[in-house]
Enzyme design. Structure first.
Site, PDB file in Angstrom:
ATOM      1  N   GLY A   1      40.071 108.753 108.428  1.00 38.50           N
ATOM      2  CA  GLY A   1      40.395 110.134 108.088  1.00 38.50           C
ATOM      3  C   GLY A   1      40.668 110.360 106.614  1.00 38.50           C
ATOM      4  O   GLY A   1      41.184 111.409 106.226  1.00 38.50           O
TER       5      GLY A   1
ATOM      6  N   LYS B   1      40.175 112.760 119.112  1.00 39.25           N
ATOM      7  CA  LYS B   1      41.621 112.876 118.864  1.00 39.25           C
ATOM      8  C   LYS B   1      42.172 114.143 119.547  1.00 39.25           C
ATOM      9  O   LYS B   1      41.735 114.497 120.627  1.00 39.25           O
ATOM     10  CB  LYS B   1      41.912 112.877 117.358  1.00 39.25           C
ATOM     11  CG  LYS B   1      41.189 111.739 116.629  1.00 39.25           C
ATOM     12  CD  LYS B   1      41.647 111.553 115.224  1.00 39.25           C
ATOM     13  CE  LYS B   1      40.717 110.565 114.533  1.00 39.25           C
ATOM     14  NZ  LYS B   1      41.271 109.963 113.351  1.00 39.25           N
TER      15      LYS B   1
ATOM     16  N   ASN C   1      35.507 109.795 118.619  1.00 36.37           N
ATOM     17  CA  ASN C   1      36.921 109.903 119.007  1.00 36.37           C
ATOM     18  C   ASN C   1      37.400 111.276 118.565  1.00 36.37           C
ATOM     19  O   ASN C   1      37.610 111.509 117.381  1.00 36.37           O
ATOM     20  CB  ASN C   1      37.727 108.799 118.309  1.00 36.37           C
ATOM     21  CG  ASN C   1      39.223 108.978 118.514  1.00 36.37           C
ATOM     22  OD1 ASN C   1      39.652 109.675 119.439  1.00 36.37           O
ATOM     23  ND2 ASN C   1      40.010 108.355 117.646  1.00 36.37           N
TER      24      ASN C   1
ATOM     25  N   GLU D   1      38.668  98.923 112.422  1.00 33.30           N
ATOM     26  CA  GLU D   1      38.953 100.180 111.736  1.00 33.30           C
ATOM     27  C   GLU D   1      40.042  99.957 110.684  1.00 33.30           C
ATOM     28  O   GLU D   1      41.243  99.990 111.023  1.00 33.30           O
ATOM     29  CB  GLU D   1      39.453 101.219 112.731  1.00 33.30           C
ATOM     30  CG  GLU D   1      38.464 101.570 113.806  1.00 33.30           C
ATOM     31  CD  GLU D   1      38.695 102.978 114.334  1.00 33.30           C
ATOM     32  OE1 GLU D   1      37.780 103.794 114.180  1.00 33.30           O
ATOM     33  OE2 GLU D   1      39.788 103.257 114.844  1.00 33.30           O
TER      34      GLU D   1
ATOM     35  N   HIS E   1      44.272 102.294 119.248  1.00 33.93           N
ATOM     36  CA  HIS E   1      43.882 102.982 118.014  1.00 33.93           C
ATOM     37  C   HIS E   1      45.041 102.931 117.025  1.00 33.93           C
ATOM     38  O   HIS E   1      46.212 102.987 117.424  1.00 33.93           O
ATOM     39  CB  HIS E   1      43.517 104.444 118.335  1.00 33.93           C
ATOM     40  CG  HIS E   1      42.858 105.130 117.179  1.00 33.93           C
ATOM     41  ND1 HIS E   1      43.577 105.646 116.129  1.00 33.93           N
ATOM     42  CD2 HIS E   1      41.549 105.356 116.898  1.00 33.93           C
ATOM     43  CE1 HIS E   1      42.736 106.177 115.251  1.00 33.93           C
ATOM     44  NE2 HIS E   1      41.497 106.021 115.697  1.00 33.93           N
TER      45      HIS E   1
ATOM     46  N   GLU F   1      46.312 105.047 115.152  1.00 35.58           N
ATOM     47  CA  GLU F   1      47.249 106.182 115.235  1.00 35.58           C
ATOM     48  C   GLU F   1      48.266 105.949 116.350  1.00 35.58           C
ATOM     49  O   GLU F   1      49.427 106.329 116.230  1.00 35.58           O
ATOM     50  CB  GLU F   1      46.462 107.498 115.429  1.00 35.58           C
ATOM     51  CG  GLU F   1      45.771 107.900 114.118  1.00 35.58           C
ATOM     52  CD  GLU F   1      44.535 108.765 114.281  1.00 35.58           C
ATOM     53  OE1 GLU F   1      44.315 109.315 115.375  1.00 35.58           O
ATOM     54  OE2 GLU F   1      43.772 108.868 113.299  1.00 35.58           O
TER      55      GLU F   1
ATOM     56  N   SER G   1      35.946 106.851 108.374  1.00 36.75           N
ATOM     57  CA  SER G   1      35.184 107.782 107.527  1.00 36.75           C
ATOM     58  C   SER G   1      33.677 107.540 107.559  1.00 36.75           C
ATOM     59  O   SER G   1      33.003 107.649 106.537  1.00 36.75           O
ATOM     60  CB  SER G   1      35.717 107.754 106.091  1.00 36.75           C
ATOM     61  OG  SER G   1      37.063 108.203 106.074  1.00 36.75           O
TER      62      SER G   1
HETATM   63  C1  PEP Z   1      38.853 107.214 114.171  1.00 37.77           C
HETATM   64  O1  PEP Z   1      39.455 108.179 114.620  1.00 37.77           O
HETATM   65  O2  PEP Z   1      38.822 106.161 114.817  1.00 37.77           O
HETATM   66  C2  PEP Z   1      38.195 107.341 112.877  1.00 37.77           C
HETATM   67  C3  PEP Z   1      37.533 106.317 112.407  1.00 37.77           C
HETATM   68  O3  PEP Z   1      38.317 108.548 112.225  1.00 37.77           O
HETATM   69  P1  PEP Z   1      37.442 109.051 110.957  1.00 37.77           P
HETATM   70  O4  PEP Z   1      36.002 108.797 111.287  1.00 37.77           O
HETATM   71  O5  PEP Z   1      37.761 110.483 110.830  1.00 37.77           O
HETATM   72  O6  PEP Z   1      37.875 108.225 109.783  1.00 37.77           O
END
Ligand code: PEP
Length: 252
Positions: free
Chosen positions: A173, A11, A9, A167, A95, A97, A213
């Site tokens: 992040g 972003k 992803n 998630e 997501h 976010e 992460s």
């Molecule tokens: C994500 O954007 O869905 C995500 C898991 O980001 P990261 O791997 O940076 O934590």
């Protein structure tokens, strides 16, 4: 047997030229990988050119969102059929976010999910608890609410094409990955929910990715858990070298 799926992803990162450069390099490095579905999800503007550059390869392109209507007065929105024509195979929906910053709810996720499925794209539906919810001990309640609300009214045949991404928001992040045990517990719980909502066959067939992460040095232990079928990866998907390592985690 569920085929693992690792999706990047991106972003709000990478211009069209950066995206094309990235995928052109990546495709040569992972062309031998046959046992994993590999997906990159660029910003909307780069979807079409990335898909062109990946045609004939083993890497698919996804979008990071889609609207639930096919056309109309919806300024700024993109329809699933437009994404399909641009070369998308997958769409991330819900997501955290988008839930936190752009008003996404279980209801909008549900509408988007149905529209995406109708178009023949594969949705990746995201669920996960915030830190304070985990600390209050209500992780399962939150995930149950999101799974039930997001998947409302879906038929089993439709659900067979859905990918779920667990998630935990506190892991996205932040560099704080859920332990394999923490992730496995929620993944197993999501399978229980799917079994109740649909049936055991469906529950055993649906792929559930972990996201939060993921890095080359922790993916193997996460993937060793029986209900974890892949990863949705943000930060570590932005460099060819680390994304290649993630996709080839079995060789590390
Ligand atoms: C994500 O954007 O869905 C995500 C898991 O980001 P990261 O791997 O940076 O934590």
């Amino acid at each position: 047997m569920r085929k693992p799926i690792i999706a990047g992803n991106w972003k709000l990162y990478k211009t069209i030229s950066e995206a094309v450069e990235f995928v052109s390099e990546l495709k040569g490095k992972v062309s031998g990988v046959t046992d994993i579905d590999i997906v990159v999800c660029p910003p909307f503007t780069a979807v079409s050119k990335a898909a062109d550059a990946l045609r004939g390869s083993n890497i698919k392109v996804g979008a990071q969102d889609a609207h639930w209507e096919e056309e109309g007065a919806f300024t700024g929105e993109i329809a699933p059929s437009m994404l399909k024509e641009a070369g998308c195979s997958y769409v991330i929906i819900g997501h955290s976010e988008r839930r936190a910053m752009f008003g996404e709810t279980n209801q909008t996720v549900n509408k988007k999910l149905k529209a995406v499925l109708k178009t023949g794209l594969i949705p990746i539906v995201c669920v996960g608890e915030k830190l304070e919810e985990r600390e209050k001990g209500i992780t399962k309640d939150i995930v149950k609410n999101q799974v039930q609300g997001s998947l409302q009214g879906l038929k089993k045949e439709e659900m067979m094409n859905v990918v779920i991404a667990y998630e935990p928001v506190w892991a996205i992040g932040t560099g704080k990955t859920a332990t394999p045990e923490q992730a496995q517990e929620v993944h197993a719980y999501i399978r229980e929910l799917l079994s109740d909502l649909f049936d055991a066959e469906l529950s055993a067939a649906v792929r559930i990715q972990y996201g939060g992460s993921i890095k080359p040095d922790n993916i193997k232990s996460l993937m060793s858990k029986k209900d974890i079928d892949g990863g949705l990866v943000g930060g570590a998907s932005l460099k060819v070298e680390s994304f290649e390592k993630l996709v080839k985690y079995q060789e590390e």
